[in-house]
Scaffold this motif. Structure first.
Motif, PDB file in Angstrom:
ATOM      1  N   ILE A 240       4.325  10.174   7.885  1.00  0.00           N
ATOM      2  CA  ILE A 240       5.059  10.513   6.654  1.00  0.00           C
ATOM      3  C   ILE A 240       4.913  11.996   6.326  1.00  0.00           C
ATOM      4  O   ILE A 240       5.891  12.686   5.992  1.00  0.00           O
TER       5      ILE A 240
ATOM      6  N   GLU B 190       7.789  14.722   5.874  1.00  0.00           N
ATOM      7  CA  GLU B 190       7.944  15.519   4.652  1.00  0.00           C
ATOM      8  C   GLU B 190       7.821  17.020   4.952  1.00  0.00           C
ATOM      9  O   GLU B 190       8.541  17.845   4.373  1.00  0.00           O
TER      10      GLU B 190
ATOM     11  N   SER C  18       0.197   7.854   7.450  1.00  0.00           N
ATOM     12  CA  SER C  18       0.169   9.066   6.633  1.00  0.00           C
ATOM     13  C   SER C  18       0.522  10.284   7.474  1.00  0.00           C
ATOM     14  O   SER C  18       1.243  11.185   7.008  1.00  0.00           O
TER      15      SER C  18
ATOM     16  N   ILE D 208       4.924  -1.292  -9.385  1.00  0.00           N
ATOM     17  CA  ILE D 208       4.192  -0.752  -8.233  1.00  0.00           C
ATOM     18  C   ILE D 208       3.021  -1.685  -7.976  1.00  0.00           C
ATOM     19  O   ILE D 208       2.154  -1.822  -8.841  1.00  0.00           O
TER      20      ILE D 208
ATOM     21  N   TRP E 210       0.844  -1.203   0.000  1.00  0.00           N
ATOM     22  CA  TRP E 210       0.000   0.000   0.000  1.00  0.00           C
ATOM     23  C   TRP E 210       0.874   1.246   0.000  1.00  0.00           C
ATOM     24  O   TRP E 210       0.558   2.243  -0.683  1.00  0.00           O
ATOM     25  N   GLU E 211       1.971   1.212   0.750  1.00  0.00           N
ATOM     26  CA  GLU E 211       2.841   2.379   0.792  1.00  0.00           C
ATOM     27  C   GLU E 211       3.527   2.611  -0.550  1.00  0.00           C
ATOM     28  O   GLU E 211       3.783   3.757  -0.926  1.00  0.00           O
ATOM     29  N   ASP E 212       3.860   1.524  -1.279  1.00  0.00           N
ATOM     30  CA  ASP E 212       4.446   1.685  -2.605  1.00  0.00           C
ATOM     31  C   ASP E 212       3.478   2.391  -3.554  1.00  0.00           C
ATOM     32  O   ASP E 212       3.892   3.050  -4.501  1.00  0.00           O
ATOM     33  N   MET E 213       2.167   2.228  -3.312  1.00  0.00           N
ATOM     34  CA  MET E 213       1.156   2.892  -4.145  1.00  0.00           C
ATOM     35  C   MET E 213       0.694   4.214  -3.525  1.00  0.00           C
ATOM     36  O   MET E 213      -0.330   4.761  -3.924  1.00  0.00           O
ATOM     37  N   LYS E 214       1.415   4.686  -2.511  1.00  0.00           N
ATOM     38  CA  LYS E 214       1.107   5.942  -1.821  1.00  0.00           C
ATOM     39  C   LYS E 214      -0.250   5.911  -1.137  1.00  0.00           C
ATOM     40  O   LYS E 214      -0.940   6.919  -1.034  1.00  0.00           O
ATOM     41  N   LEU E 215      -0.627   4.739  -0.679  1.00  0.00           N
ATOM     42  CA  LEU E 215      -1.866   4.591   0.083  1.00  0.00           C
ATOM     43  C   LEU E 215      -1.461   4.189   1.501  1.00  0.00           C
ATOM     44  O   LEU E 215      -0.997   3.076   1.728  1.00  0.00           O
ATOM     45  N   TYR E 216      -1.622   5.159   2.399  1.00  0.00           N
ATOM     46  CA  TYR E 216      -1.142   4.956   3.756  1.00  0.00           C
ATOM     47  C   TYR E 216      -2.318   4.823   4.717  1.00  0.00           C
ATOM     48  O   TYR E 216      -3.409   5.354   4.474  1.00  0.00           O
TER      49      TYR E 216
END
Length: 196
Positions: free
Chosen positions: A73, A77, A70, A126, A59-65
């Motif tokens: 992260i 950031e 989230s 991904i 899920w994190e590889d697909m930017k779904l946290y």
């Protein structure tokens, strides 16, 4: 010289025999058999298998946290962007501070803000390979069986025997008889007869 002669006539005995065979009857009734089979004692204990699937990295590889991830992260950031902003402003301040040295500092700062961003592109998957973690713990089955002996009751039955004896009857049909004639040839006409 003539010898005397003996003449013997015999009559055998005649016996008439009648027999009746003996009769024997045997009957064997079946034994009374009762069989009872108690059920065996069976105990089964199972431990279920455990399957764990962790797809957090996928899920994190697909930017779904997840919400907590989230927040973590985005906080990192934001902090990084804040530090980069401070460093950039300090650098711009240094450039403006030395404007008297030439170099067109205002134009350089404006160009850095509007210059196109270089994009790096590469072929990738991904989510990434093996990003889904699978763990399986197999279950177990334990079986305990306690057999039970059968309960057998037998009542034997005596045989039923009937017997009718046989018989033998006899009847004398003819008596035995022996006739002996003695003949003396020298004295013709003299003789005797003996019956036994």
């Amino acid at each position: 010289m003539q010898l005397p002669q003996i003449r013997i006539e015999s009559q055998p005995v005649i016996v008439n025999i009648h027999t009746n065979d003996a009769i024997q009857e045997i009957e064997q009734p079946q034994a009374d058999v009762q069989i009872r089979q108690p059920q065996a004692e069976l105990n089964i204990e199972t431990r279920k298998g455990k399957l764990t699937i962790d797809q957090t990295q996928a899920w994190e590889d697909m930017k779904l946290y997840s919400p907590l991830r989230s927040i973590e992260i985005f906080a990192q950031e934001g902090k990084q962007a804040w530090l980069e902003g401070i460093a950039r402003r300090a650098q711009e301040g240094n450039q403006l501070m030395k404007i008297e040295n030439g170099g067109n500092a205002i134009a350089n700062i404006a160009y850095q803000k509007v210059k196109p961003e270089t994009l790096n592109y590469n072929i990738g998957w991904i989510p990434s390979h093996f990003s889904v973690k699978i763990n399986y713990e197999p279950g177990d089955v334990e079986i305990q069986a306690q057999p039970r002996e059968p309960v057998i009751n037998i009542t034997p039955q005596k045989p039923i025997i009937s017997y009718k004896p046989g018989s033998v009857t006899y009847q004398l049909e003819q008596y035995p008889d022996v006739k002996i004639d003695f003949v003396n040839l020298t004295n013709a006409g003299i003789g005797f007869e003996t019956t036994i």
